[in-house]
Design a protein around this motif. Structure first.
Motif, PDB file in Angstrom:
ATOM      1  N   TYR A   1       0.717   4.624  -2.043  1.00  0.00           N
ATOM      2  CA  TYR A   1       0.264   4.163  -0.731  1.00  0.00           C
ATOM      3  C   TYR A   1       1.454   3.967   0.197  1.00  0.00           C
ATOM      4  CZ  TYR A   1      -4.146   3.038  -3.099  1.00  0.00           C
ATOM      5  OH  TYR A   1      -5.313   3.103  -3.823  1.00  0.00           O
TER       6      TYR A   1
ATOM      7  N   LYS B   1       1.261   3.415   4.629  1.00  0.00           N
ATOM      8  CA  LYS B   1       0.826   2.495   5.686  1.00  0.00           C
ATOM      9  C   LYS B   1      -0.370   1.644   5.275  1.00  0.00           C
ATOM     10  CE  LYS B   1      -1.934   6.062   7.996  1.00  0.00           C
ATOM     11  NZ  LYS B   1      -2.152   6.822   9.275  1.00  0.00           N
ATOM     12  N   GLU B   2      -1.132   2.099   4.262  1.00  0.00           N
ATOM     13  CA  GLU B   2      -2.321   1.350   3.845  1.00  0.00           C
ATOM     14  C   GLU B   2      -1.980   0.001   3.233  1.00  0.00           C
ATOM     15  OE1 GLU B   2      -3.037   5.799   3.071  1.00  0.00           O
ATOM     16  OE2 GLU B   2      -1.481   4.315   2.611  1.00  0.00           O
ATOM     17  N   ARG B   3      -0.770  -0.121   2.706  1.00  0.00           N
ATOM     18  CA  ARG B   3      -0.410  -1.368   2.020  1.00  0.00           C
ATOM     19  C   ARG B   3       0.045  -2.477   2.976  1.00  0.00           C
ATOM     20  NH1 ARG B   3       5.115  -1.608   1.241  1.00  0.00           N
ATOM     21  NH2 ARG B   3       6.255   0.324   1.670  1.00  0.00           N
TER      22      ARG B   3
ATOM     23  N   LEU C   1      -0.414  -5.185   5.851  1.00  0.00           N
ATOM     24  CA  LEU C   1      -1.433  -6.026   6.489  1.00  0.00           C
ATOM     25  C   LEU C   1      -0.990  -6.292   7.921  1.00  0.00           C
ATOM     26  CD1 LEU C   1      -1.916  -8.572   3.569  1.00  0.00           C
ATOM     27  CD2 LEU C   1      -3.569  -6.835   4.280  1.00  0.00           C
TER      28      LEU C   1
ATOM     29  N   LYS D   1      -9.836  -4.157  -2.306  1.00  0.00           N
ATOM     30  CA  LYS D   1     -10.001  -3.518  -1.007  1.00  0.00           C
ATOM     31  C   LYS D   1     -11.160  -4.192  -0.279  1.00  0.00           C
ATOM     32  CE  LYS D   1     -10.889   0.927   1.242  1.00  0.00           C
ATOM     33  NZ  LYS D   1     -11.120   2.382   1.050  1.00  0.00           N
ATOM     34  N   GLY D   2     -10.918  -4.603   0.951  1.00  0.00           N
ATOM     35  CA  GLY D   2     -11.954  -5.271   1.735  1.00  0.00           C
ATOM     36  C   GLY D   2     -11.857  -6.782   1.747  1.00  0.00           C
TER      37      GLY D   2
ATOM     38  N   ILE E   1      -7.900  -7.676   6.946  1.00  0.00           N
ATOM     39  CA  ILE E   1      -8.514  -7.191   5.704  1.00  0.00           C
ATOM     40  C   ILE E   1      -7.574  -6.256   4.944  1.00  0.00           C
ATOM     41  CG2 ILE E   1     -10.448  -5.847   4.773  1.00  0.00           C
ATOM     42  CD1 ILE E   1     -12.072  -6.822   7.236  1.00  0.00           C
ATOM     43  N   SER E   2      -7.510  -6.429   3.625  1.00  0.00           N
ATOM     44  CA  SER E   2      -6.711  -5.543   2.786  1.00  0.00           C
ATOM     45  C   SER E   2      -7.381  -4.176   2.692  1.00  0.00           C
ATOM     46  CB  SER E   2      -6.540  -6.138   1.384  1.00  0.00           C
ATOM     47  OG  SER E   2      -5.809  -5.247   0.559  1.00  0.00           O
ATOM     48  N   GLN E   3      -6.588  -3.133   2.861  1.00  0.00           N
ATOM     49  CA  GLN E   3      -7.116  -1.770   2.783  1.00  0.00           C
ATOM     50  C   GLN E   3      -7.048  -1.204   1.377  1.00  0.00           C
ATOM     51  OE1 GLN E   3      -5.931   0.903   6.120  1.00  0.00           O
ATOM     52  NE2 GLN E   3      -4.667  -0.820   6.794  1.00  0.00           N
ATOM     53  N   ILE E   4      -6.332  -1.900   0.478  1.00  0.00           N
ATOM     54  CA  ILE E   4      -6.170  -1.406  -0.889  1.00  0.00           C
ATOM     55  C   ILE E   4      -6.264  -2.572  -1.874  1.00  0.00           C
ATOM     56  CG2 ILE E   4      -4.698   0.509  -0.152  1.00  0.00           C
ATOM     57  CD1 ILE E   4      -2.278  -1.101  -1.235  1.00  0.00           C
TER      58      ILE E   4
ATOM     59  N   ASP F   1       1.797  -7.809   3.214  1.00  0.00           N
ATOM     60  CA  ASP F   1       1.691  -6.520   2.525  1.00  0.00           C
ATOM     61  C   ASP F   1       1.090  -6.710   1.140  1.00  0.00           C
ATOM     62  OD1 ASP F   1       3.869  -6.091   0.282  1.00  0.00           O
ATOM     63  OD2 ASP F   1       4.946  -7.076   1.901  1.00  0.00           O
TER      64      ASP F   1
END
Length: 262
Positions: A164, A166-168, A170, A190-191, A203-206, A228
């Motif tokens: 991962y 950019k997804e990591r 926050l 995730k979520g 919200i966390s993406q991962i 993060d």
């Protein structure tokens, strides 16, 4: 012992500080009145609102003037000072200045500021505004000392960790005051909601471990990094200096020794 002044007291600057302190350097660090480091458990900037902090085996404490700095260094600790412009450099008379603010641009450091001036990451040019630049981009050249030219330009994309990028990260959903809804070291899905800004959820993406999170009450802008998530799920990593910070710290140490011998 050489006297080192480090601009910035976030996790990368703190990794540098730990390595230099272990090698016998006297270290003073400066930061903002309200620090914005997200990896707070391994950042000496935390001393600004907690007075004392330990990163691995190195102790740092908040100082308010030069006398307190002298006492702190005499006790074998790191000194942390609220001084965004690093004005203390005149009184401290540092042998080495390390700009580790990681602003991706030079906010005012000059090659004349100290006998040895080191810029960390993009925004500096060795031979113009510093004597050496240390590479911060993850990959083959991480920690490299550059004595002519600049570090790799900022891409705006965080380095790959566990697949991962950019997804990591926050990021604040809007402008306002940050309030955490989780804590560093927590395992999230995730979520999951990790914080709020004026009632808007962050919200966390991962899935992973919350490795960094701003302290409560920090003013943020929309899209600002506020934490993060580490997909490797190693909770113990939250309390230790990262591989990236150690590599950069090694580069700074190499640069100091190289330039001292030169």
């Amino acid at each position: 012992m050489k006297k080192v002044l480090i601009k910035g007291a976030g996790d990368l600057a703190s990794g540098i500080a730990c390595r230099l302190h272990q090698c016998g350097f006297s270290v003073v660090m400066t930061d903002l009145p309200v620090p914005t480091a997200v990896r707070r458990t391994v950042s000496f900037s935390r001393a600004i609102y907690e007075n004392k902090v330990t990163v691995e085996s190195t102790h740092g404490r908040l100082c308010h003037n030069f006398k307190e700095i002298q006492e702190c260094l005499h006790d074998g600790d790191l000194a942390v000072l609220v001084d965004p412009e690093a004005k203390i450099i005149k009184e401290y008379q540092a042998d080495v200045l390390v700009d580790a603010i990681i602003a991706k641009k030079n906010l005012g450091t000059r090659i004349e500021d100290a006998p040895i001036v080191i810029g960390v990451g993009p925004g500096f040019t060795a031979g113009q505004d510093c004597h050496c630049v240390v590479e911060t981009k993850r990959g083959h050249y991480l920690g490299k000392c550059i004595y002519e030219g600049s570090a790799i330009a900022n891409t705006g994309v965080p380095g790959d960790i566990g697949g991962y990028t950019k997804e990591r990260i926050l990021r604040a959903p809007c402008a306002g005051l940050f309030e955490p809804a989780s804590e560093i070291g927590a395992v999230v899905k995730k979520g999951d909601v990790c914080g709020y800004v004026d009632g808007e959820p962050m919200i966390s993406q991962i899935p992973g471990v919350v490795r960094g999170l701003l302290q409560a009450g920090v003013p943020v802008s929309a899209g600002m990094k506020a934490g993060d998530v580490d997909p490797r799920c190693s909770v113990e990593h939250c309390d230790t200096v990262s591989d990236k910070a150690r590599a950069i710290g090694g580069g700074v140490l190499e640069a100091i020794l190289h330039l001292s011998l030169g």
